[in-house]
Write a protein that holds these residues in place. Structure first.
Motif, PDB file in Angstrom:
ATOM      1  N   ASN A 130       0.747  -1.266   0.017  1.00 50.47           N
ATOM      2  CA  ASN A 130       0.069  -0.057   0.031  1.00 50.47           C
ATOM      3  C   ASN A 130       0.772   1.195   0.170  1.00 50.47           C
ATOM      4  O   ASN A 130       1.553   1.611   0.850  1.00 50.47           O
ATOM      5  N   TYR A 131       0.991   2.030  -1.057  1.00 46.52           N
ATOM      6  CA  TYR A 131       1.789   3.279  -1.278  1.00 46.52           C
ATOM      7  C   TYR A 131       0.887   4.380  -1.119  1.00 46.52           C
ATOM      8  O   TYR A 131       1.331   5.426  -1.277  1.00 46.52           O
ATOM      9  N   GLN A 132      -0.391   4.272  -0.572  1.00 50.96           N
ATOM     10  CA  GLN A 132      -1.274   5.469  -0.618  1.00 50.96           C
ATOM     11  C   GLN A 132      -0.956   6.259   0.751  1.00 50.96           C
ATOM     12  O   GLN A 132      -1.087   7.471   0.702  1.00 50.96           O
TER      13      GLN A 132
ATOM     14  N   GLN B  64      -1.645   3.873  -7.018  1.00 51.50           N
ATOM     15  CA  GLN B  64      -2.332   4.175  -5.916  1.00 51.50           C
ATOM     16  C   GLN B  64      -2.469   5.405  -5.484  1.00 51.50           C
ATOM     17  O   GLN B  64      -3.463   5.643  -4.376  1.00 51.50           O
TER      18      GLN B  64
END
Length: 169
Positions: free
Chosen positions: A89-91, A148
């Motif tokens: 998860n790069y958010q 993302q």
């Protein structure tokens, strides 16, 4: 911010393509010596076309110097990784994101990878090839991060000919 880290890159054409990708995506490029070429090399400049002057980059004499001067979330790309690049998860943009790629001939040293096995990943592919081209890998991964993040900071419309270019006669 997204950072592309090249550990001891060897091929000027790959680095030139990565430089262009960094300008296109707003990523900061980090080059860790030794480099297999001179940054003045015409091959690098040709691959980067006219965009090299817009590139934000830093050169480090070694890995330890890079680590001492940078902090954030580090992700290591290796054909030996067990997780696909899209599984992270790069958010969460509180920390800078560092996407670390090794030299074309041997990748990232095993000793460096073993320091953070949780963040070692690979781009899925068949067994027909050992690895993808380095500049292709960088593009695949940086655009997954940007996807993302909903392409934050990037233009979704072509700025020069106008958003209605395809509809015009």
């Amino acid at each position: 911010m997204i950072h592309i880290v090249l550990f001891e890159p060897e091929i000027p054409g790959n680095t030139g393509n990565i430089m262009r990708t960094c300008v296109a995506t707003g990523a900061h490029l980090h080059l860790i010596e030794p480099l297999g070429f001179s940054l003045d090399d015409s091959h690098v400049k040709r691959s980067g076309v006219n965009y090299i002057d817009k590139l934000v980059y830093t050169v480090y004499p070694n890995w330890d110097d890079f680590k001492a001067k940078n902090s954030g979330d580090f992700y290591y790309f290796t054909r030996y990784g067990h997780k696909p690049h899209s599984s992270f998860n790069y958010q969460d943009t509180k920390n800078d994101i560092y996407l670390i790629f090794g030299k074309e001939s041997t990748g990232i040293p095993k000793s460096m990878l073993q320091e953070d096995l949780e963040h070692c990943m690979r781009i899925p592919m068949t067994d027909g090839v050992r690895a993808l081209n380095l500049s292709n890998c960088v593009a695949i991964v940086v655009y997954e991060v940007l996807r993302q993040q909903n392409y934050e900071g990037l233009l979704l419309e072509e700025p020069h000919k106008g958003a209605d270019y395809l509809e015009r006669e």
